[in-house]
Each structure stands twice: as C-alpha cells, then as structure tokens.
Design an enzyme around this catalytic site. Structure first.
Site, short mmCIF file in Angstrom:
data_model
loop_
_atom_site.label_atom_id
_atom_site.label_comp_id
_atom_site.label_asym_id
_atom_site.label_seq_id
_atom_site.Cartn_x
_atom_site.Cartn_y
_atom_site.Cartn_z
N GLY A 126 16.29 -27.33 -53.73
CA GLY A 126 16.20 -25.92 -53.09
C GLY A 126 16.38 -24.91 -53.86
O GLY A 126 16.78 -23.84 -53.67
N GLY A 127 16.28 -25.11 -55.13
CA GLY A 127 16.74 -24.13 -56.15
C GLY A 127 15.68 -22.91 -56.21
O GLY A 127 15.82 -21.89 -56.99
N ALA A 128 14.68 -23.05 -55.34
CA ALA A 128 13.64 -21.61 -55.37
C ALA A 128 13.98 -20.81 -54.26
O ALA A 128 13.46 -19.85 -54.11
CB ALA A 128 12.29 -22.15 -55.52
N GLY A 156 20.12 -21.64 -53.43
CA GLY A 156 19.67 -22.30 -54.65
C GLY A 156 19.22 -21.83 -55.68
O GLY A 156 19.89 -22.13 -57.01
N THR A 171 26.44 -25.62 -43.03
CA THR A 171 26.48 -24.56 -42.39
C THR A 171 27.74 -24.38 -41.51
O THR A 171 27.98 -25.90 -40.98
CB THR A 171 24.93 -24.17 -41.70
OG1 THR A 171 25.53 -22.97 -40.83
CG2 THR A 171 24.66 -25.13 -41.03
N ASP A 172 28.05 -23.53 -41.09
CA ASP A 172 29.35 -23.31 -40.04
C ASP A 172 28.56 -23.62 -38.57
O ASP A 172 29.30 -23.57 -37.62
CB ASP A 172 30.06 -22.06 -40.06
CG ASP A 172 29.48 -20.73 -39.95
OD1 ASP A 172 27.92 -20.80 -39.92
OD2 ASP A 172 29.81 -19.72 -39.94
N GLU A 173 27.31 -23.41 -38.57
CA GLU A 173 26.80 -23.42 -37.20
C GLU A 173 26.94 -24.54 -36.61
O GLU A 173 26.60 -24.97 -35.44
CB GLU A 173 25.15 -22.94 -37.51
CG GLU A 173 25.08 -21.73 -38.02
CD GLU A 173 23.51 -21.10 -37.83
OE1 GLU A 173 22.86 -21.43 -37.11
OE2 GLU A 173 23.41 -20.10 -38.75
N TYR A 200 17.75 -26.08 -35.65
CA TYR A 200 18.34 -26.09 -36.96
C TYR A 200 19.85 -26.67 -37.25
O TYR A 200 20.13 -27.59 -38.24
CB TYR A 200 18.44 -24.47 -37.54
CG TYR A 200 19.26 -24.32 -38.92
CD1 TYR A 200 18.81 -24.84 -40.08
CD2 TYR A 200 20.37 -23.48 -38.78
CE1 TYR A 200 19.68 -24.51 -41.35
CE2 TYR A 200 21.05 -23.36 -39.85
CZ TYR A 200 20.77 -23.77 -40.97
OH TYR A 200 21.46 -23.83 -42.13
N LYS A 203 21.17 -29.79 -39.60
CA LYS A 203 21.99 -29.98 -40.56
C LYS A 203 23.49 -30.68 -40.28
O LYS A 203 23.96 -31.47 -40.93
CB LYS A 203 22.57 -28.65 -40.75
CG LYS A 203 21.52 -27.41 -41.40
CD LYS A 203 21.28 -27.74 -42.87
CE LYS A 203 22.14 -28.10 -43.69
NZ LYS A 203 21.60 -28.11 -45.00
P1 NAD Z 1 16.07 -20.98 -47.92
O1 NAD Z 1 15.26 -21.31 -47.03
O2 NAD Z 1 16.28 -19.55 -48.76
O3 NAD Z 1 15.69 -22.13 -49.23
C1 NAD Z 1 15.37 -23.30 -48.95
C2 NAD Z 1 14.56 -24.00 -50.18
O4 NAD Z 1 14.52 -25.46 -49.79
C3 NAD Z 1 13.28 -23.36 -50.34
O5 NAD Z 1 13.15 -23.16 -51.86
C4 NAD Z 1 12.25 -24.47 -49.95
O6 NAD Z 1 11.07 -24.34 -50.76
C5 NAD Z 1 12.94 -25.68 -50.40
N1 NAD Z 1 12.75 -26.80 -49.31
C6 NAD Z 1 12.43 -27.00 -47.91
N2 NAD Z 1 12.19 -28.14 -47.57
C7 NAD Z 1 12.23 -28.85 -48.71
C8 NAD Z 1 11.80 -30.19 -48.85
N3 NAD Z 1 11.64 -31.12 -47.75
N4 NAD Z 1 11.80 -30.64 -50.12
C9 NAD Z 1 12.19 -30.01 -51.31
N5 NAD Z 1 12.31 -28.61 -51.14
C10 NAD Z 1 12.34 -27.78 -50.05
O7 NAD Z 1 17.65 -21.60 -47.78
P2 NAD Z 1 19.08 -20.84 -48.11
O8 NAD Z 1 19.30 -20.02 -47.17
O9 NAD Z 1 18.90 -20.71 -49.45
O10 NAD Z 1 19.87 -22.09 -47.74
C11 NAD Z 1 20.12 -23.24 -48.59
C12 NAD Z 1 20.95 -24.27 -47.93
O11 NAD Z 1 22.36 -23.58 -47.62
C13 NAD Z 1 20.45 -24.91 -46.98
O12 NAD Z 1 20.91 -26.26 -46.79
C14 NAD Z 1 21.16 -24.11 -45.70
O13 NAD Z 1 21.39 -25.00 -44.51
C15 NAD Z 1 22.49 -23.86 -46.33
N6 NAD Z 1 23.21 -22.73 -45.76
C16 NAD Z 1 22.70 -21.54 -46.08
C17 NAD Z 1 23.46 -20.45 -45.20
C18 NAD Z 1 22.88 -19.14 -45.21
O14 NAD Z 1 23.48 -18.03 -44.69
N7 NAD Z 1 21.55 -18.84 -45.55
C19 NAD Z 1 24.75 -20.59 -45.01
C20 NAD Z 1 25.52 -21.91 -44.95
C21 NAD Z 1 24.47 -22.92 -45.54
#
Ligand code: NAD
Length: 355
Positions: free
Chosen positions: A7-9, A13, A132-134, A157, A161
């Site tokens: 998820g580095g894009a 990430g 997530t805290d959710e 969601y 998670k």
């Molecule tokens: P995001 O939606 O911005 O990014 C998710 C990335 O995962 C995207 O680049 C997407 O292309 C990639 N992806 C999705 N499905 C995929 C698959 N099947 N295979 C490979 N790549 C895939 O999400 P984010 O906000 O950066 O969140 C990243 C992580 O952190 C998630 O696991 C999320 O649950 C967790 N998180 C997010 C938050 C928040 O506030 N955004 C808070 C706590 C935890």
C-alpha cells in the site's frame, strides 16, 4: 533495514515510503494501484537506487512469494487495504477481499519466507499489521480505547480490519510468527486522497463548493499527523514485542465541525484571495447533510503504552499539523488536480442507498 511496504502508493504507505527511503532503508513498495493508489506520491524517492516498486495485489501468493525471495525483507509493513468507510457501505465485498483475504495471504507468504530464514535474519524478522482504532467500536463522552478494549467493529471497513488483526495474532500464537498490530486514530497530512474529510473540505472550499458535514458535526475523532504515525510504525518494528498490540494516537480530539471550522479559518488566513466572491469566510460554505449510516460517535486513543515502552512522542499537534497540511494542498495542485478531475470530484458516497 530492508522493508517491504504494502500500500505504498496510498496516503500513509507513501508517507512511510518517503520517510523510510530517505532515512537510508531499502524499500520495496508493493501496491495494486486501486483508485486510491497514486504512484506520484512517492516521486521524491522513486529515483533512489534503494527504492523499488512491484505492481501486485496482496492476494496474489505467487507474486508476493517471488518478491520476498528476490528482495529478502527484514520486515513487512502491511498497509494495503480498502480504507474508506463510506465506500465500504456501498461495496463491502472488495473490503473483505483485500483486507481479510489479502492480509491472510500476506501473513502466509511471510510465514513461508520466515521459516526458511536462519540465525540473525530469522530472529530479526518482523511483520507489522497496520490497523485502525475503529475496530474498537464507538465511545461515549468519556474514556479512551486501550490495547485491552474488546473489539466491536461497526462498519464493513472496521470489521474487515478487525479480521485482519485477528489473523495476525493467530499467526503469532499458532506458528510463533513474529507479527504485531498497531491500531491508530485518524491520520491527516499531505497526499491524502481527496475523498477524506480534511482534503475534501480544503479543496471544496477552494472551489467555492459546499462543505458537507454529516449530521450535526458533533462526531469526535482523534487526529494524528501522518509522519508521526510513520515514526511510530518504525519504532514498533525496531523495538516492539511480537504478539503485542500498540495503540497510536495524538490526543487531539476534535468534533468534525471544529475540524472544518479550523480548516476554514486557516484558509481565510493563508488564501483569502482564492475565496469565492461574496463570501466573508470560507465557513459560509458549511452545509449539514444527512448522517452516515451507523456513524460511530467518538474515537479516542490512549497511546500511553507506546510512549512508556517504546519512547514515542508525536512531533505535531493539531494546529501545527493542519497548517502544514493546508499549505501543502495550496502549493501542490499538480498532485490533487488530476485526481479531482479524473478519479473523484467530491460527490457524496456511502449513503447506503446503493446497497
Ligand atoms: P489508502 O486508501 O490511501 O491507501 C491504500 C493503498 O493500498 C492504495 O495505494 C491502494 O492502491 C493499495 N491497495 C488496496 N488494495 C490493495 C490490494 N488488494 N493489493 C495491493 N494494494 C492494494 O489508505 P491509507 O489511509 O493510507 O491507509 C493505509 C492503512 O492504514 C490501511 O490498512 C488502513 O486501514 C490503516 N489506517 C488508516 C488510517 C487513516 O486515518 N487513514 C488510520 C489508521 C489505520
């Protein structure tokens, strides 16, 4: 370190890729590039020889195992997920596929790879499930989520998670696999996809569009600047105990209405010339819309364990972080303009009507 980051894009990430690659780590970015994936978000490190990209789905066992054999990671940071609650209401199955099956596959491929390691390489290996805290459900006016709060997810969601977190713990208890879990509050910062509250409101305000607030705007979230989250994740990989959970949060509780008002006040100060003619403040654009179905009332994190045991401290408070974020959006239309034009222009998602 050699870090495989899934998820580095995405939003968090890409912050991890940028920070950790600049810090001298070798980084393999594994991403499927869904609608939420923006490879431009890692442009500033993509020319480094220590950076590489694999376009793959985390459900693809053959691709992940081959990547591990070639890259030979010391740790996996598993961030890839479907992440938007509103989209999970309209289309839950993609969340089950990527967040549950994808996490199971990442754990399984990592276990196979780890079992073949020896000595120092084996004892050093770590798998971090970023969550997530959710998963803890919704709080009333008092109290904080701690690591022992029972899971009580409410949306497709958060349920997906939660399943991923349970799988990571199961791999630890069953196979002795060195996995741990972090549960973090709401992140904000640069490169945040414009469907989420803070960038959506910032960009709608600049476009002179209505600023939608669900219900009365009294739902409370605990906000953390994304780079503080990334520093916590690296600390857990370096010093955390496998099998443990670490909560990450900035102790910055705000109602949604307060967040939107802060954005408007900051824009009034930083970009008064871009305000639509006739408006006294960007806040004049605030409009209340029907609430999200099953909208959790309050999330708030106790990050005491991470601070006490691993010495983590956030560097930004909400005021400094939101200012940095808004300045970044004002200066980086090259990143968000094409997304607003081609991928998502700000329409309402997740009313539940399409399910
Ligand atoms: P995001 O939606 O911005 O990014 C998710 C990335 O995962 C995207 O680049 C997407 O292309 C990639 N992806 C999705 N499905 C995929 C698959 N099947 N295979 C490979 N790549 C895939 O999400 P984010 O906000 O950066 O969140 C990243 C992580 O952190 C998630 O696991 C999320 O649950 C967790 N998180 C997010 C938050 C928040 O506030 N955004 C808070 C706590 C935890």
């Amino acid at each position: 370190m050699r870090l495989a980051i899934t998820g580095g894009a995405g939003f968090i990430g890409s912050a991890a890729v940028r920070l950790l690659a600049k810090d001298g780590n070798a980084v393999l970015n594994i991403d499927k590039l869904t609608y939420a994936g923006c490879i431009e978000s890692v442009k500033e490190v993509s020319a480094l020889p220590s950076y590489s990209f694999l376009h793959a789905d985390v459900c693809d066992a053959a691709a992940i195992s081959k990547a591990f054999e070639e890259f030979r990671p010391d740790a996996v940071m598993h961030l890839a997920a479907e992440s938007h609650v509103d989209r999970s209401i309209d289309g839950p199955m993609e969340f089950v596929r990527s967040n549950v099956l994808g996490t199971a596959n990442m754990l399984n491929c990592s276990l196979d790879y780890w079992r073949k390691l020896e000595g120092e390489a084996k004892s050093r290996f770590r798998f971090l499930q970023i969550s997530t805290d959710e998963v803890y459900g919704s709080l009333g006016p008092e109290g904080l989520f701690s690591e022992s709060t029972p899971y009580d997810p409410r949306s497709p969601y958060s349920a997906s998670k939660a399943a991923g977190d349970h799988l990571a713990k199961a791999w630890f208890h069953t196979y002795g696999f060195p996995a741990f879990v972090t549960n973090c509050s709401n992140n904000y910062g640069p490169y945040h996809f414009p469907e989420k509250l803070i960038p959506l409101v910032t960009l709608n305000a600049l476009d002179g569009k209505p600023l939608p607030i669900y219900g009365k705007g009294d739902n409370i979230r605990d906000w953390l600047f994304v780079e503080d989250h990334v520093r916590a994740l690296k600390l857990v990989i370096d010093k955390g105990q496998p099998g443990e959970t670490y909560n990450v949060g900035g102790s910055n509780e705000r109602t949604n209405l307060e967040v939107v008002q802060t954005i408007c006040a900051t824009l009034d100060e930083l970009a008064p010339e871009r305000r639509k003619a006739g408006l006294k403040s960007y806040a004049d654009l605030i409009t209340f819309v029907p609430d999200r179905p099953g909208h959790d009332q309050r999330y708030a994190i106790d990050a005491g364990k991470l601070k006490r045991e691993l010495g983590w401290q956030p560097q930004e408070d909400f005021e400094s972080g939101i200012r940095k974020t808004i300045k970044w959006y004002l200066e980086n239309a090259w990143w968000w303009q094409p997304i607003r034009e081609r991928k998502y222009s700000g329409q309402r998602l997740g009313s539940g009507a399409s399910k």
